[in-house]
Write an enzyme that holds these catalytic residues in place. Structure first.
Site, short mmCIF file in Angstrom:
data_model
loop_
_atom_site.label_atom_id
_atom_site.label_comp_id
_atom_site.label_asym_id
_atom_site.label_seq_id
_atom_site.Cartn_x
_atom_site.Cartn_y
_atom_site.Cartn_z
N SER A 51 0.87 -1.18 0.00
CA SER A 51 0.00 0.00 0.00
C SER A 51 0.90 1.23 0.00
CB SER A 51 -0.87 0.01 1.27
OG SER A 51 -1.46 1.28 1.44
N TYR B 209 -1.60 -1.70 10.48
CA TYR B 209 -1.81 -1.90 9.03
C TYR B 209 -0.65 -1.29 8.24
CZ TYR B 209 -3.75 -1.60 4.35
OH TYR B 209 -3.93 -1.70 2.98
N1 LIG Z 1 -8.81 -0.67 -1.30
C1 LIG Z 1 -7.81 0.13 -0.96
O1 LIG Z 1 -7.98 1.37 -0.82
C2 LIG Z 1 -6.41 -0.44 -0.81
C3 LIG Z 1 -5.33 0.45 -0.79
C4 LIG Z 1 -4.04 -0.06 -0.65
C5 LIG Z 1 -3.84 -1.42 -0.53
N2 LIG Z 1 -4.92 -2.27 -0.53
C6 LIG Z 1 -4.64 -3.71 -0.39
O2 LIG Z 1 -5.22 -4.39 -1.49
C7 LIG Z 1 -5.46 -5.75 -1.13
C8 LIG Z 1 -6.83 -6.14 -1.61
O3 LIG Z 1 -7.80 -5.42 -0.87
P1 LIG Z 1 -9.13 -4.84 -1.55
O4 LIG Z 1 -8.98 -3.39 -1.71
O5 LIG Z 1 -9.51 -5.64 -2.76
O6 LIG Z 1 -10.15 -5.05 -0.35
P2 LIG Z 1 -11.30 -6.16 -0.15
O7 LIG Z 1 -12.32 -5.99 -1.20
O8 LIG Z 1 -11.69 -6.04 1.29
O9 LIG Z 1 -10.55 -7.53 -0.40
C9 LIG Z 1 -9.75 -8.14 0.58
C10 LIG Z 1 -9.42 -9.54 0.11
O10 LIG Z 1 -8.67 -10.18 1.14
C11 LIG Z 1 -9.29 -11.42 1.43
N3 LIG Z 1 -9.14 -11.72 2.85
C12 LIG Z 1 -9.29 -10.89 3.91
N4 LIG Z 1 -9.13 -11.57 5.07
C13 LIG Z 1 -8.89 -12.86 4.71
C14 LIG Z 1 -8.67 -14.05 5.44
N5 LIG Z 1 -8.64 -14.09 6.78
N6 LIG Z 1 -8.48 -15.19 4.75
C15 LIG Z 1 -8.51 -15.20 3.40
N7 LIG Z 1 -8.69 -14.12 2.66
C16 LIG Z 1 -8.89 -12.95 3.31
C17 LIG Z 1 -10.77 -11.22 1.08
O11 LIG Z 1 -11.41 -12.47 0.78
P3 LIG Z 1 -12.49 -13.16 1.78
O12 LIG Z 1 -13.15 -12.06 2.54
O13 LIG Z 1 -13.39 -13.93 0.87
O14 LIG Z 1 -11.70 -14.05 2.64
C18 LIG Z 1 -10.66 -10.37 -0.17
O15 LIG Z 1 -10.41 -11.17 -1.29
C19 LIG Z 1 -5.27 -5.82 0.40
O16 LIG Z 1 -4.02 -6.40 0.69
C20 LIG Z 1 -5.27 -4.35 0.83
O17 LIG Z 1 -4.50 -4.15 2.00
C21 LIG Z 1 -6.19 -1.81 -0.68
#
Ligand SMILES: NC(=O)c1ccc[n+]([C@@H]2O[C@H](COP(=O)([O-])OP(=O)(O)OC[C@H]3O[C@@H](n4cnc5c(N)ncnc54)[C@H](OP(=O)(O)O)[C@@H]3O)[C@@H](O)[C@H]2O)c1
Length: 236
Positions: free
Chosen positions: A112, A125
């Site tokens: 991130s 985080y």
């Molecule tokens: N959205 C943002 O603004 C942003 C910014 C910077 C970085 N990121 C990073 O991008 C990545 C993807 O996040 P996103 O934005 O797509 O958010 P999201 O829609 O909340 O997706 C999170 C993903 O992580 C999986 N996950 C969470 N806890 C888990 C667990 N205990 N076991 C297995 N899988 C788990 C979820 O799948 P299940 O719930 O089905 O398990 C889902 O596929 C993350 O690493 C996040 O830190 C996001």
């Protein structure tokens, strides 16, 4: 091509031009080490049986966040962040790396933009993503010449459901300001193809990351405090 997905819920996969490719879902709670061990074995078996040749791309994307005055939103959530964002990535990568070395391929670790600075009110985080950023660079250097490349992907706010349940105030209002996920993915794949070790999508995010790298850490933490404070509930 075989797509293997490890997460708790089955994804609604829209693979676009690759929609004819098989997607295999391996239910896996990344906070449970014994499940990671089992799921990694299942993925390796599926690769051997259904896609025995060709390069492998490992995308460590799963992650959770937590906003609030530490340990809010809860001590349990803080530990979940460490388990899912750090421990699971190290564990899964260690289990799959021999296969990647044998077949060639790449690893994308989703960090991130907050990896570039200390982040009050989401301290755990931010630190988990700083781990991923440094770890990716170090691993990429170790693997130089091995046929396996490593990319640290450091998005800023992206329009997903990420902020829901994190303790952030008005999560939907935060997400709506973000980049489109497809643009983040397209940029990451271009960066990987170009052999980059690190990629921050979006010019504003790149400027923020560059500025944070120049500032003393205490000044960066103070600046980040101003930005993060708006995202958390006032102290009770
Ligand atoms: N959205 C943002 O603004 C942003 C910014 C910077 C970085 N990121 C990073 O991008 C990545 C993807 O996040 P996103 O934005 O797509 O958010 P999201 O829609 O909340 O997706 C999170 C993903 O992580 C999986 N996950 C969470 N806890 C888990 C667990 N205990 N076991 C297995 N899988 C788990 C979820 O799948 P299940 O719930 O089905 O398990 C889902 O596929 C993350 O690493 C996040 O830190 C996001």
């Amino acid at each position: 091509m075989l797509v293997c997905n490890l997460s708790r819920r089955e994804p609604c996969a829209d693979l676009g031009e690759n929609s004819a490719r098989p997607v295999r879902h391996f239910p896996c709670d990344l906070a449970r080490p014994e499940r990671i061990a089992a799921a990694a074995g299942e993925v390796l078996a599926a690769l051997a049986a259904e896609a025995p040749a060709g390069r492998v791309l490992l995308v460590n994307n799963g992650g959770v966040g937590g906003f609030g005055s530490f340990p809010a939103p809860s001590a349990g959530r803080q530990l979940e962040i460490v388990d899912v964002n750090v421990r699971a990535v190290v564990d899964l990568t260690a289990r799959l790396l021999p296969c990647l070395r044998r077949r060639g391929g790449a690893i994308i670790n989703v960090a991130s933009v907050v990896a570039y600075l200390p982040t009050p009110f989401c301290a755990t985080y931010g630190a988990s993503k700083a781990f991923l950023l440094n770890w990716s660079h170090a691993l990429g250097e170790e693997l130089r010449g091995s046929g396996v490349r490593v990319l640290a992907l450091s998005p800023g706010t992206t329009r997903t459901g990420f902020f829901e349940g994190t303790g952030a105030t008005r999560p939907e209002a935060i997400a709506v300001q973000g980049m489109a996920p497809d643009d983040v993915v397209a940029g990451a794949l271009r960066a990987l193809a170009a052999g980059r070790a690190s990629f921050v999508p979006g010019i504003g995010n790149r400027l923020a990351a560059a500025a944070a790298a120049w500032l003393p850490r205490s000044a960066a933490a103070r600046l980040a405090r101003g930005a993060m404070e708006r995202r958390v509930p006032p102290p009770s």
